[in-house]
Scaffold this motif. Structure first.
Motif, PDB file in Angstrom:
ATOM      1  N   TYR A  27     -80.153   0.753   9.870  1.00 14.67           N
ATOM      2  CA  TYR A  27     -79.405  -0.420  10.325  1.00 14.67           C
ATOM      3  C   TYR A  27     -79.654  -1.611   9.411  1.00 14.67           C
ATOM      4  CZ  TYR A  27     -78.123   1.780  14.730  1.00 14.67           C
ATOM      5  OH  TYR A  27     -77.587   2.607  15.682  1.00 14.67           O
ATOM      6  N   SER A  28     -78.599  -2.337   9.092  1.00 15.18           N
ATOM      7  CA  SER A  28     -78.734  -3.539   8.270  1.00 15.18           C
ATOM      8  C   SER A  28     -78.763  -4.787   9.140  1.00 15.18           C
ATOM      9  CB  SER A  28     -77.576  -3.621   7.274  1.00 15.18           C
ATOM     10  OG  SER A  28     -76.347  -3.667   7.974  1.00 15.18           O
ATOM     11  N   TYR A  29     -78.830  -4.600  10.454  1.00 14.87           N
ATOM     12  CA  TYR A  29     -78.874  -5.723  11.385  1.00 14.87           C
ATOM     13  C   TYR A  29     -79.776  -5.359  12.562  1.00 14.87           C
ATOM     14  CZ  TYR A  29     -75.342  -2.788  13.638  1.00 14.87           C
ATOM     15  OH  TYR A  29     -74.675  -1.740  14.196  1.00 14.87           O
ATOM     16  N   PRO A  30     -80.234  -6.361  13.311  1.00 16.23           N
ATOM     17  CA  PRO A  30     -81.114  -6.088  14.457  1.00 16.23           C
ATOM     18  C   PRO A  30     -80.399  -5.278  15.542  1.00 16.23           C
ATOM     19  CG  PRO A  30     -81.219  -8.397  13.827  1.00 16.23           C
ATOM     20  CD  PRO A  30     -80.073  -7.791  13.071  1.00 16.23           C
ATOM     21  N   VAL A  31     -81.122  -4.324  16.146  1.00 13.96           N
ATOM     22  CA  VAL A  31     -80.551  -3.446  17.167  1.00 13.96           C
ATOM     23  C   VAL A  31     -81.431  -3.439  18.415  1.00 13.96           C
ATOM     24  CG1 VAL A  31     -79.330  -1.936  15.559  1.00 13.96           C
ATOM     25  CG2 VAL A  31     -81.684  -1.422  16.158  1.00 13.96           C
ATOM     26  N   THR A  32     -80.830  -3.065  19.535  1.00  8.02           N
ATOM     27  CA  THR A  32     -81.570  -2.966  20.789  1.00  8.02           C
ATOM     28  C   THR A  32     -82.304  -1.626  20.851  1.00  8.02           C
ATOM     29  OG1 THR A  32     -79.757  -1.920  22.001  1.00  8.02           O
ATOM     30  CG2 THR A  32     -79.818  -4.348  22.003  1.00  8.02           C
ATOM     31  N   ALA A  33     -83.274  -1.552  21.733  1.00  2.34           N
ATOM     32  CA  ALA A  33     -83.985  -0.287  21.958  1.00  2.34           C
ATOM     33  C   ALA A  33     -83.004   0.777  22.432  1.00  2.34           C
ATOM     34  CB  ALA A  33     -85.105  -0.487  22.972  1.00  2.34           C
ATOM     35  N   HIS A  84     -79.331 -12.176   6.648  1.00  2.90           N
ATOM     36  CA  HIS A  84     -78.299 -12.943   7.333  1.00  2.90           C
ATOM     37  C   HIS A  84     -77.118 -12.030   7.602  1.00  2.90           C
ATOM     38  CE1 HIS A  84     -80.763 -16.308   6.288  1.00  2.90           C
ATOM     39  NE2 HIS A  84     -80.633 -16.048   5.008  1.00  2.90           N
ATOM     40  N   ILE A  85     -76.500 -12.203   8.760  1.00  3.92           N
ATOM     41  CA  ILE A  85     -75.435 -11.316   9.210  1.00  3.92           C
ATOM     42  C   ILE A  85     -74.200 -12.138   9.565  1.00  3.92           C
ATOM     43  CG2 ILE A  85     -74.793  -9.543  10.908  1.00  3.92           C
ATOM     44  CD1 ILE A  85     -77.244  -8.726   9.293  1.00  3.92           C
ATOM     45  N   LEU A  86     -73.038 -11.692   9.106  1.00  5.57           N
ATOM     46  CA  LEU A  86     -71.769 -12.257   9.539  1.00  5.57           C
ATOM     47  C   LEU A  86     -71.312 -11.443  10.742  1.00  5.57           C
ATOM     48  CD1 LEU A  86     -70.023 -12.606   6.059  1.00  5.57           C
ATOM     49  CD2 LEU A  86     -71.108 -14.418   7.399  1.00  5.57           C
ATOM     50  N   VAL A  87     -70.956 -12.128  11.839  1.00  2.21           N
ATOM     51  CA  VAL A  87     -70.561 -11.447  13.076  1.00  2.21           C
ATOM     52  C   VAL A  87     -69.167 -11.911  13.457  1.00  2.21           C
ATOM     53  CG1 VAL A  87     -71.138 -11.025  15.495  1.00  2.21           C
ATOM     54  CG2 VAL A  87     -72.975 -11.421  13.834  1.00  2.21           C
ATOM     55  N   CYS A  88     -68.251 -10.949  13.617  1.00  2.00           N
ATOM     56  CA  CYS A  88     -66.893 -11.287  14.048  1.00  2.00           C
ATOM     57  C   CYS A  88     -66.888 -11.530  15.554  1.00  2.00           C
ATOM     58  CB  CYS A  88     -65.912 -10.169  13.689  1.00  2.00           C
ATOM     59  SG  CYS A  88     -64.215 -10.554  14.190  1.00  2.00           S
ATOM     60  N   THR A  89     -66.350 -12.659  15.962  1.00  2.00           N
ATOM     61  CA  THR A  89     -66.315 -12.999  17.385  1.00  2.00           C
ATOM     62  C   THR A  89     -65.222 -12.245  18.135  1.00  2.00           C
ATOM     63  OG1 THR A  89     -64.907 -14.918  16.908  1.00  2.00           O
ATOM     64  CG2 THR A  89     -67.288 -15.297  17.022  1.00  2.00           C
ATOM     65  N   LYS A  90     -64.339 -11.565  17.413  1.00  2.00           N
ATOM     66  CA  LYS A  90     -63.273 -10.791  18.059  1.00  2.00           C
ATOM     67  C   LYS A  90     -63.662  -9.326  18.242  1.00  2.00           C
ATOM     68  CE  LYS A  90     -60.276 -14.201  17.963  1.00  2.00           C
ATOM     69  NZ  LYS A  90     -59.898 -14.935  19.126  1.00  2.00           N
ATOM     70  N   CYS A  91     -63.955  -8.646  17.138  1.00  2.00           N
ATOM     71  CA  CYS A  91     -64.232  -7.206  17.199  1.00  2.00           C
ATOM     72  C   CYS A  91     -65.730  -6.888  17.163  1.00  2.00           C
ATOM     73  CB  CYS A  91     -63.527  -6.475  16.058  1.00  2.00           C
ATOM     74  SG  CYS A  91     -64.198  -6.852  14.415  1.00  2.00           S
ATOM     75  N   LYS A  93     -67.716  -6.841  14.688  1.00  2.98           N
ATOM     76  CA  LYS A  93     -68.173  -6.211  13.447  1.00  2.98           C
ATOM     77  C   LYS A  93     -69.322  -7.048  12.893  1.00  2.98           C
ATOM     78  CE  LYS A  93     -64.961  -5.300  10.521  1.00  2.98           C
ATOM     79  NZ  LYS A  93     -63.922  -5.450   9.504  1.00  2.98           N
ATOM     80  N   ARG A  94     -70.312  -6.382  12.318  1.00  2.36           N
ATOM     81  CA  ARG A  94     -71.480  -7.050  11.741  1.00  2.36           C
ATOM     82  C   ARG A  94     -71.566  -6.680  10.264  1.00  2.36           C
ATOM     83  NH1 ARG A  94     -74.821  -8.774  15.822  1.00  2.36           N
ATOM     84  NH2 ARG A  94     -76.671  -8.680  14.535  1.00  2.36           N
ATOM     85  N   VAL A  95     -71.608  -7.685   9.409  1.00  2.00           N
ATOM     86  CA  VAL A  95     -71.629  -7.470   7.970  1.00  2.00           C
ATOM     87  C   VAL A  95     -72.832  -8.212   7.382  1.00  2.00           C
ATOM     88  CG1 VAL A  95     -70.363  -7.811   5.808  1.00  2.00           C
ATOM     89  CG2 VAL A  95     -69.107  -7.314   7.921  1.00  2.00           C
ATOM     90  N   PRO A  96     -73.732  -7.495   6.706  1.00  2.00           N
ATOM     91  CA  PRO A  96     -74.872  -8.182   6.083  1.00  2.00           C
ATOM     92  C   PRO A  96     -74.407  -9.096   4.948  1.00  2.00           C
ATOM     93  CG  PRO A  96     -75.050  -5.784   5.851  1.00  2.00           C
ATOM     94  CD  PRO A  96     -73.756  -6.064   6.512  1.00  2.00           C
ATOM     95  N   ILE A 124     -74.162 -15.577  11.572  1.00  2.00           N
ATOM     96  CA  ILE A 124     -73.099 -16.548  11.350  1.00  2.00           C
ATOM     97  C   ILE A 124     -71.851 -15.986  12.004  1.00  2.00           C
ATOM     98  CG2 ILE A 124     -71.773 -17.794   9.598  1.00  2.00           C
ATOM     99  CD1 ILE A 124     -74.199 -17.129   7.670  1.00  2.00           C
ATOM    100  N   TYR A 125     -71.259 -16.750  12.909  1.00  2.00           N
ATOM    101  CA  TYR A 125     -70.129 -16.261  13.695  1.00  2.00           C
ATOM    102  C   TYR A 125     -68.804 -16.761  13.132  1.00  2.00           C
ATOM    103  CZ  TYR A 125     -73.798 -15.001  16.901  1.00  2.00           C
ATOM    104  OH  TYR A 125     -74.926 -14.451  17.439  1.00  2.00           O
ATOM    105  N   GLY A 126     -67.817 -15.890  13.135  1.00  2.00           N
ATOM    106  CA  GLY A 126     -66.486 -16.219  12.662  1.00  2.00           C
ATOM    107  C   GLY A 126     -65.541 -15.075  12.985  1.00  2.00           C
ATOM    108  N   VAL A 127     -64.368 -15.094  12.368  1.00  2.00           N
ATOM    109  CA  VAL A 127     -63.360 -14.052  12.588  1.00  2.00           C
ATOM    110  C   VAL A 127     -63.179 -13.307  11.277  1.00  2.00           C
ATOM    111  CG1 VAL A 127     -60.979 -13.571  13.286  1.00  2.00           C
ATOM    112  CG2 VAL A 127     -62.233 -15.457  14.355  1.00  2.00           C
TER     113      VAL A 127
END
Length: 137
Positions: A27-33, A84-91, A93-96, A124-127
């Motif tokens: 995973y390139s982003y934080p995940v839950t147990a 740092h992660i870009l997070v789409c507020t619609k779908c 999606k998480r992009v490092p 960082i949140y966006g679309v």
């Protein structure tokens, strides 16, 4: 990370610990147990084992625990570089994001506050472009 991760922390290398470490590395982003638990094809490991292992990894300095925007505990491997992660507020999606655009800002924060900054992880949140296209269709 390999067996050396266990050697330098003093943790015993077990099959379950290695499996969980392998999942975290993917995973390139934080995940839950729970996300870690559900990533196993065979359920030869239970959720409480995942939590215990993550707690041991955190105490040993292998992972860091954070709280995401859904107020869930999330875990990620501690790496030398900031993440740092870009997070789409619609779908969702998480992009490092490669590199750290905050080094200059961190230096200013240290000068102004006297804090010595040790770590950061920013979402960082966006679309995303795909969702932007859908909006215009």
């Amino acid at each position: 990370m390999n067996e050396n991760a266990f050697e330098h922390t003093g943790l015993k290398r077990t099959k379950n610990r290695q499996l969980i470490l392998d999942v975290l590395e993917k995973y390139s982003y934080p995940v839950t147990a729970e996300e870690i638990f559900y990533s196993f094809k065979k359920k030869d490991i239970n959720l409480s084992t995942v939590y215990r292992t993550l707690n041991a990894f955190e105490e040993a300095g292998l992972v860091k625990r954070e709280v995401n925007d859904k107020k869930e505990n999330v875990f990620s491997l501690i790496k030398d570089e900031d993440q740092h992660i870009l997070v789409c507020t619609k779908c969702h999606k998480r992009v490092p994001l490669e590199g750290c655009p905050y080094h200059h800002v961190n230096e200013e924060i240290e000068k102004e506050t006297g804090f010595v900054l040790q770590d950061q992880n920013i979402e960082i949140y966006g679309v995303c472009p795909d969702c932007q296209k859908k909006k215009h269709e």
